[in-house]
Scaffold this motif. Structure first.
Motif, mmCIF file in Angstrom:
data_model
loop_
_atom_site.group_PDB
_atom_site.id
_atom_site.type_symbol
_atom_site.label_atom_id
_atom_site.label_comp_id
_atom_site.label_asym_id
_atom_site.label_seq_id
_atom_site.Cartn_x
_atom_site.Cartn_y
_atom_site.Cartn_z
ATOM 1 N N VAL A 1 -76.979 49.415 73.451
ATOM 2 C CA VAL A 1 -77.003 48.715 72.162
ATOM 3 C C VAL A 1 -75.707 49.054 71.441
ATOM 4 O O VAL A 1 -75.412 50.235 71.196
ATOM 5 N N LEU A 2 -74.920 48.036 71.140
ATOM 6 C CA LEU A 2 -73.665 48.204 70.416
ATOM 7 C C LEU A 2 -73.873 47.716 68.988
ATOM 8 O O LEU A 2 -74.159 46.538 68.763
ATOM 9 N N VAL A 3 -73.738 48.641 68.020
ATOM 10 C CA VAL A 3 -74.020 48.330 66.618
ATOM 11 C C VAL A 3 -72.718 48.332 65.832
ATOM 12 O O VAL A 3 -71.945 49.302 65.891
ATOM 13 N N GLU A 4 -72.467 47.233 65.130
ATOM 14 C CA GLU A 4 -71.355 47.181 64.171
ATOM 15 C C GLU A 4 -71.904 47.671 62.837
ATOM 16 O O GLU A 4 -72.608 46.951 62.122
ATOM 17 N N ASN A 5 -71.632 48.928 62.512
ATOM 18 C CA ASN A 5 -72.249 49.571 61.354
ATOM 19 C C ASN A 5 -71.782 48.945 60.042
ATOM 20 O O ASN A 5 -70.642 48.470 59.917
ATOM 21 N N SER A 6 -72.671 49.003 59.086
ATOM 22 C CA SER A 6 -72.337 48.661 57.697
ATOM 23 C C SER A 6 -72.803 49.829 56.830
ATOM 24 O O SER A 6 -73.387 50.796 57.320
ATOM 25 N N ARG A 7 -72.553 49.718 55.539
ATOM 26 C CA ARG A 7 -72.971 50.822 54.659
ATOM 27 C C ARG A 7 -74.489 50.919 54.560
ATOM 28 O O ARG A 7 -75.030 51.958 54.194
ATOM 29 N N ALA A 8 -75.184 49.855 54.944
ATOM 30 C CA ALA A 8 -76.649 49.869 54.888
ATOM 31 C C ALA A 8 -77.278 50.260 56.224
ATOM 32 O O ALA A 8 -78.507 50.396 56.311
ATOM 33 N N THR A 9 -76.457 50.437 57.251
ATOM 34 C CA THR A 9 -77.003 50.790 58.564
ATOM 35 C C THR A 9 -77.600 52.192 58.536
ATOM 36 O O THR A 9 -76.950 53.134 58.054
ATOM 37 N N PRO A 10 -78.826 52.386 59.020
ATOM 38 C CA PRO A 10 -79.421 53.733 59.044
ATOM 39 C C PRO A 10 -78.588 54.690 59.898
ATOM 40 O O PRO A 10 -77.821 54.273 60.774
ATOM 41 N N ASP A 11 -78.752 55.989 59.636
ATOM 42 C CA ASP A 11 -78.007 56.975 60.417
ATOM 43 C C ASP A 11 -78.551 57.031 61.845
ATOM 44 O O ASP A 11 -79.574 56.427 62.177
ATOM 45 N N VAL A 12 -77.836 57.784 62.686
ATOM 46 C CA VAL A 12 -78.170 57.827 64.112
ATOM 47 C C VAL A 12 -79.577 58.356 64.328
ATOM 48 O O VAL A 12 -80.349 57.806 65.143
ATOM 49 N N LEU A 13 -79.961 59.420 63.638
ATOM 50 C CA LEU A 13 -81.287 60.002 63.834
ATOM 51 C C LEU A 13 -82.386 58.997 63.499
ATOM 52 O O LEU A 13 -83.385 58.884 64.222
ATOM 53 N N THR A 14 -82.190 58.241 62.426
ATOM 54 C CA THR A 14 -83.186 57.226 62.048
ATOM 55 C C THR A 14 -83.289 56.141 63.116
ATOM 56 O O THR A 14 -84.389 55.702 63.483
ATOM 57 N N MET A 15 -82.125 55.696 63.630
ATOM 58 C CA MET A 15 -82.137 54.671 64.666
ATOM 59 C C MET A 15 -82.799 55.185 65.942
ATOM 60 O O MET A 15 -83.530 54.445 66.616
#
Length: 694
Positions: free
Chosen positions: A362-376
């Motif tokens: 899964v390749l995620v283009e992060n934004s400021r609203a993207t959850p942190d790694v642990l949450t994902m």
């Protein structure tokens, strides 16, 4: 009336030794599609039959003749087979327990071997006769099959031509149409009768016809092999069309095959192929190639503050599901996992891809609203935690191990990010954790080890990997007990890789079996050059200890190098003694080889081995030696167990050795504990065999 003598067990030492020698000599000059164990089992059965035939009253020459025929049936038909058999059995049968004390035992053995030779010769003649008959039958069958295949091929060709979506025609050298399918006639808008009176060049404009005629002349003369997909103007009912044209020679250039393809169909096919090349057929997800392209773009375009994150997943139990419940169940699980990953990243700018088999990314283009790694990670785990129900109502689990590369630095390339994700995933598997975040230092170490393992075969081939030796001493007297052979890799510009590192690296790539065989042979050669030198010891890896050909390999190396069995010691790892290695150990000890069981004292069966295998020597596990050398030393429980272990080894008649002794204090400690033999830097550096043998 004579009283029958009690029969000795068929698995006597003499019988085993004779079986192995007979099997080894015959197998040297014949190809037998069997493992060493299967070969020895076959020859053991035949040897039992010969012994029973010789001891029978009267002698059973028929059974002996059947053994001769069995040799032929096993394909033991080389010119040396019979001579080797008579040579090894002529003396070997005389000492078999069942024949000792028999009257005229020599005459019995000669009679039985004569019957074996007669049966062997008769069976050989019969085999040759049958082969000649079979060859004649095969030739007739092949000729008939060829004729039938030709007829069938022509029929299939006609079916293919008729069913093809392409226009296909066959012409002679002048371009005149001999055969055609309906598609071709439709493209040219002519009937079959009309086409039979035309040539290929008649359905082209004059300029185009001249160009194609020249190209066809080159085809028939052999100056070129085909005209490939050239767009050509043809006349269809007087109107020009521009399909793709291919022409190739058949029948040695006397005829030409002409193929026309509609451009619109090809365009559609190209689009379909492009989609298939970038997507997984089963799940419809992007594949590795598509993911790589997207990752490369994001590394250059993503927001510097938020970056990207790559999650690589490997399903933990997929092979169990696919092997146990079938392919359809496995496919259902893969499609369900794809859907659940879509749900886990719903609302995120993410590409979910299937990398192959049971691996996803899964390749995620992060934004400021993207959850942190642990949450994902928790979201992924929650989605995959629910059972996946199959068509028959059974539910299966699909947990995954995850490697995470979060916000890779700008200097990392697309290839580096993908490789880092894979290394991180493998590291999580080794540690037994469900997920792991990439660590630059650990990634560097993993890359270094993988790189070393990858180039080790080449280093061995070019001579960078060689042998060194260290001295083993008797702790009571300080005299040399043996000289141990070790691998050493001198890496130009990188330093020295020691024996244990070489073994670990070789086992990663499957190199250890040939490398271990070379270590055995080379050490025997060097030891044999010095007749008065101490014994040489070679530690064998688990793969070689369990090799069914180990005994034959050792016997061959000893015979060819001239080293005596009494000067050879072999180390076998204790954790490999559960199967073939234990059998190899027993046979090697019978031949006179001293076997040392290594890494002793940590396995649940080690004490049983002392009694069951009648071990002559054991070496304490290396980690115990290293732990004793630490400032805190060994705890009271470990020390008490180790003391009892040494005492029980001595009680069983085995000497106790230790390795890795680096100081006089260590040597004194282990000597006081009761150990007999030691090795390590304290007793001198490694060197050549002659230097350590003086």
């Amino acid at each position: 009336m004579s009283v029958p003598q009690p029969r000795q067990p068929l698995s006597s030492r003499e019988r085993i030794r004779l079986t192995k020698k007979w099997a080894y000599l015959v197998a040297q000059s014949n190809y037998l599609p069997l493992t060493q164990g299967e070969i020895e089992a076959q020859f053991g059965t035949m040897l039992d039959q010969l012994v029973r035939a010789a001891e029978a009253e009267p002698m059973d020459t028929g059974a002996a003749a059947r053994v001769g025929r069995q040799l032929v049936a096993l394909n033991c038909v080389s010119k040396d087979t019979l001579a080797s058999t008579l040579e090894v059995l002529g003396g070997g049968l005389l000492v078999q327990p069942e024949l000792r004390g028999r009257r005229q035992v020599a005459e019995r053995v000669v009679t039985v071997l004569g019957a074996l030779a007669a049966g062997y010769s008769d069976s050989t003649k019969q085999s040759i006769f049958e082969q000649q008959q079979n060859l004649t039958k095969s030739l007739f069958a092949a000729a008939k099959e060829t004729q039938q295949s030709l007829i069938a091929a022509m029929a299939r060709f006609d079916e293919v031509v008729a069913a093809s979506a392409s226009g296909i025609g066959i012409t002679d050298r002048t371009g005149r149409f001999l055969r055609s399918n309906e598609v071709l006639r439709t493209v040219l808008d002519v009937s079959e009768n009309e086409l039979s009176g035309l040539t290929l060049f008649d359905v082209m404009p004059k300029e185009e016809a001249l160009r194609i005629r020249t190209a066809c002349a080159e085809l028939t003369d052999g100056r070129t092999d085909r005209i490939r997909h050239r767009r050509t103007t043809l006349l269809s009912g007087g109107e020009p069309v521009r399909p793709l044209l291919s022409i190739a020679p058949i029948r040695g250039g006397q005829e030409l095959i002409v193929i026309l393809d509609d451009d619109s169909e090809l365009a559609l096919l190209r689009n379909q192929l492009k989609h298939q090349s970038l997507h997984d057929v089963l799940t419809g997800l992007p594949n590795r190639q598509y993911l790589s392209t997207r990752l490369e773009a994001l590394l250059n375009q993503a927001d510097r503050d938020t970056g990207t994150t790559l999650y690589q997943l490997d399903l933990d139990a997929f092979s169990v599901i696919a092997d146990g419940l079938g392919r359809q169940a496995g496919d259902h699980v893969l499609c369900s996992v794809a859907d659940r990953l879509r749900a886990a990243f719903l609302g995120e700018r993410a590409m979910i891809a299937r990398l192959g088999n049971d691996e996803f990314a899964v390749l995620v283009e992060n934004s400021r609203a993207t959850p942190d790694v642990l949450t994902m990670i928790e979201q992924i785990k929650d989605e995959l935690a629910e059972p996946i129900y199959l068509a028959d109502g059974r539910g299966v689990a699909a947990p995954a191990t995850i490697g995470v590369v979060h916000r890779p630095p700008a200097e990392m390339s697309m290839e580096d990010v993908l490789r880092t994700a894979d290394l991180t995933l493998r590291r999580a598997r080794r540690k037994g954790t469900q997920w792991e975040l990439h660590d630059a230092r650990l990634d560097t170490d993993d890359r270094e080890r993988c790189g070393m393992a990858a180039v080790l075969p080449g280093a061995w081939e070019t001579g960078e990997v060689g042998l060194v030796f260290n001295r083993q001493v008797e702790l009571a007297t300080g005299s040399t007990h043996a000289v141990q052979a070790l691998l050493r890799w001198d890496r130009p510009g990188h330093g020295v890789v020691d024996h244990q590192q070489c073994v670990d690296l070789a086992e990663r790539t499957g190199l250890m079996l040939p490398l271990g065989g070379w270590l055995l042979r080379s050490a025997c050669e060097q030891a044999a050059e010095l007749a008065e030198a101490p014994p040489v010891e070679i530690s064998l890896p688990a793969c070689l200890a369990n090799d069914e050909d180990l005994v034959a390999r050792v016997l061959r190396d000893v015979e060819q190098t001239g080293l005596s069995f009494s000067r050879l010691r072999l180390g076998l790892p204790a954790d490999a003694l559960g199967g073939t290695a234990a059998d190899n150990l027993a046979v090697l000890v019978e031949t006179g080889v001293d076997v040392v069981v290594e890494e002793f004292g940590v396995g649940p069966l080690d004490l049983a081995y002392l009694e069951d295998l009648q071990l002559h020597s054991v070496r304490i596990a290396r980690w115990l030696v290293e732990r004793q050398a630490r400032p805190e030393g060994l705890g009271p429980v470990v020390l008490r167990s180790l003391t009892q272990l040494v005492a029980m080894a001595h009680e069983a008649g085995a000497s106790v050795a230790v390795d890795g002794i680096n100081s006089a204090a260590q040597a004194d400690w282990w000597r006081d504990l009761g150990c007999d033999i030691a090795a390590g830097r304290h007793f001198g550096p490694t060197g050549s065999f002659p230097a350590l043998s003086t």
